[in-house]
Design an enzyme around this catalytic site. Structure first.
Site, mmCIF file in Angstrom:
data_model
loop_
_atom_site.group_PDB
_atom_site.id
_atom_site.type_symbol
_atom_site.label_atom_id
_atom_site.label_comp_id
_atom_site.label_asym_id
_atom_site.label_seq_id
_atom_site.Cartn_x
_atom_site.Cartn_y
_atom_site.Cartn_z
ATOM 1 N N GLU A 111 -7.175 -8.679 0.148
ATOM 2 C CA GLU A 111 -6.236 -10.879 0.868
ATOM 3 C C GLU A 111 -7.562 -11.029 1.927
ATOM 4 O O GLU A 111 -7.665 -12.736 2.734
ATOM 5 C CB GLU A 111 -5.132 -10.186 2.266
ATOM 6 C CG GLU A 111 -5.249 -9.114 3.394
ATOM 7 C CD GLU A 111 -5.948 -8.000 3.080
ATOM 8 O OE1 GLU A 111 -6.631 -7.573 4.395
ATOM 9 O OE2 GLU A 111 -5.460 -7.161 2.258
ATOM 10 N N LYS B 255 0.965 -1.363 0.081
ATOM 11 C CA LYS B 255 -0.101 -0.397 -0.152
ATOM 12 C C LYS B 255 0.817 1.159 0.052
ATOM 13 O O LYS B 255 1.875 0.797 0.022
ATOM 14 C CB LYS B 255 -0.986 0.108 1.746
ATOM 15 C CG LYS B 255 -2.195 -1.405 1.220
ATOM 16 C CD LYS B 255 -2.530 -1.113 2.518
ATOM 17 C CE LYS B 255 -4.124 -2.028 3.002
ATOM 18 N NZ LYS B 255 -4.618 -1.778 1.927
ATOM 19 N N ARG C 272 -10.962 -11.172 1.413
ATOM 20 C CA ARG C 272 -11.710 -12.532 0.839
ATOM 21 C C ARG C 272 -11.413 -14.167 0.710
ATOM 22 O O ARG C 272 -11.495 -15.049 1.280
ATOM 23 C CB ARG C 272 -11.668 -11.723 -0.066
ATOM 24 C CG ARG C 272 -11.178 -11.726 -1.408
ATOM 25 C CD ARG C 272 -10.927 -11.544 -3.131
ATOM 26 N NE ARG C 272 -10.882 -9.843 -2.141
ATOM 27 C CZ ARG C 272 -11.335 -8.616 -3.001
ATOM 28 N NH1 ARG C 272 -11.763 -9.313 -4.448
ATOM 29 N NH2 ARG C 272 -11.294 -7.452 -2.709
#
Length: 507
Positions: free
Chosen positions: A352, A280, A354
């Site tokens: 991640e 990120k 899910r």
């Protein structure tokens, strides 16, 4: 802060009630509530309205002292809106103003004598819940890790809520629910506000064990070897890059009949999310400590229902780990095998949530659930779609799922913790096709929250299921940064309603 119910009748009238501060309502049309009329023997309240010292607008307040014939030391006037037809919005504004004002007075106790039975479309329980939650939220502090604590709120520490004799029993039940809900929300906020170096998967597991010990709940915590034995390859792929061990928490509140199918809550517990190899941007990455708010909401909800001794079978499942970059971390393009046997091409390691939820959703098949609700800070796309007011609600479209969706939406409206239903349709599944595996873990930018829900839906074919995306509602950023405690109110209200439905079925 302590709360109680006080019966106001001929024997103990509002004028004779001995308290540090008596709270009563007035309206913009210069009319007085029945309690205000009883206190206005010398016209002081009417004169205050006429002079403009208080407007009666929602949230306006005025503190009076030494009213003739009134036992209370002070009288706090609170504006309730245009007229006697009080809206829930006006009342909520009034309660927030009330609790703020009560922190500034010198009294230790207060008696609130507002017209709780006159709120349009709401009942006593809703009004009491609004009062309690406003007071507890106003007093909440997130300074647990500070060496020098924030100033402690002064003013009122004990609040009595005045009701009629006929409403006393209902009010006491409503107060018990409100306090339990406030306690659950506070636990959820405390956990979410902790930094990722403190609130690890192990910390969440220990919190679950502590809850289980205090309230006699069932608890089981599965470690890596057990997860490997269960073939949870999707979940374990997320934790590969972290030194923190993953945990899989199962909490059981079996308050219903032994043979009644349980309602299952599944909470995403990523205690810190760097994005993994798909790293990120640095800005606001600290807020990724909130990526375990789904787990926090399950634990908070269990605190509330356990305190209420809810007569319903409820199971909480929390897959929890970190998502970190390292030489061991899962890479974009890797293919993993889920517990269900379906293979997944990991195109983006920052999708991640899910990946841990899909194995948890397969695991809960063993409980033969009446319904499953998963709760996750799943997608930024849901924030784009719905902002910070509504959580996203996703389910299939058929009678059973429509019924579950309607029950969740209704619980959200009752509790003020609202959700908005979003679509799940097979046409969106096309975006999740992979040339190399059964499914890809992302479907591109269009309808990102929908395709995330469609991914989860593939693992829920054996039961009735709903997904709550709380990415926009679980915490606030900016100057007021902190966890909101949502969706504990929605979930708790939903389970309370399920318990009432189950009780009717048993009768």
């Amino acid at each position: 802060m302590d709360f109680s119910i006080k019966t106001l009748d001929a024997k103990t009238s509002v004028t004779a009630a001995k308290t540090g501060t008596l709270v009563i309502g007035v309206f913009e049309n210069r009319k007085l509530t029945p309690a205000a009329q009883a206190l206005d023997k010398m016209g002081a309240i009417t004169n205050a309205l006429k002079s403009g010292d208080i407007t009666g607008k929602p949230g306006s307040t005025l503190l009076l002292r030494g009213l003739t014939g009134v036992a209370a030391e002070r009288v706090l006037l609170v504006g309730l809106g245009a007229d006697e037809d009080i809206t829930d919005k006006s009342f909520s504004t009034a309660t927030q103003a009330t609790v703020r004002a009560l922190t500034t007075v010198g009294a230790n106790d207060a008696l609130i004598a507002l017209p709780l039975d006159k709120i349009k479309g709401r009942d006593f329980a809703w009004a009491i819940r609004a009062l309690v939650l406003a007071a507890r939220d106003n007093n909440y502090r997130s300074d647990a890790m500070k060496s020098k604590k924030d100033p402690v709120p002064t003013g009122v520490k004990k609040i009595a809520i005045g009701v009629s004799t006929a409403a006393t029993a209902t009010a006491k039940a409503g107060l018990a629910e409100a306090v339990a809900l406030a306690n659950g929300m506070e636990l959820s906020k405390d956990l979410a506000n902790l930094p990722g170096n403190i609130c690890t998967p192990t910390y969440l597991a220990n919190t679950a064990k502590k809850l289980a010990k205090e309230y006699k709940l069932g608890v089981e915590v599965l470690d890596r070897k057990q997860l490997e034995a269960l073939k949870m390859g999707s979940f374990l792929s997320v934790t590969n890059g972290s030194d923190e061990p993953p945990k899989f928490i199962v909490l059981k509140h079996m308050g219903g009949k032994a043979k009644e199918a349980p309602t299952v809550l599944v909470g995403k517990g990523i205690t810190f999310d760097t994005g993994g190899i798909s790293l990120k941007p640095g800005a606001a990455m600290d807020e990724m400590k909130y990526d375990m708010c789904g787990a926090a909401s399950v634990l908070g909800t269990f605190r509330a229902i356990a305190e209420l001794q809810l007569k319903l079978n409820v199971i909480g499942v929390i897959p929890t780990c970190e998502n970190m970059p390292s030489g061991r971390a899962t890479k974009p393009g890797d293919i993993v095998t889920s517990m269900s046997g379906q293979t997944i091409e990991v195109l983006n390691t920052d999708a991640e949530g899910r990946l841990i939820l899909c194995d948890a959703l397969t695991y809960v098949e063993r409980f033969k659930p009446a319904a499953v609700v998963d709760i996750a800070t799943l997608t930024g796309a849901c924030v784009v779609a719905l902002g910070h007011h509504n959580s996203g609600l996703f389910t299939r479209e058929d009678d059973a799922h429509d019924a579950l969706a309607n029950e969740l939406l209704a619980a959200g409206k009752t509790s003020g913790d609202t959700a908005w239903r979003m679509p799940i349709q097979d046409v969106y599944q096309e975006q999740l096709k992979s040339n190399f595996a059964d499914i890809a873990n992302i479907g591109g930018q269009p309808a990102g929250s929908v395709t995330a829900a469609c991914f989860l839906e593939r693992f829920t074919k054996k039961y009735t299921w709903a997904h709550l995306d709380i990415a926009g509602t679980a915490w606030r950023g900016g100057a007021t940064k902190g966890a909101s405690g949502r969706p504990v109110p929605l979930l708790t209200t939903f389970l309370l309603n399920q318990a009432k439905k189950a009780q009717k079925a048993r009768a």
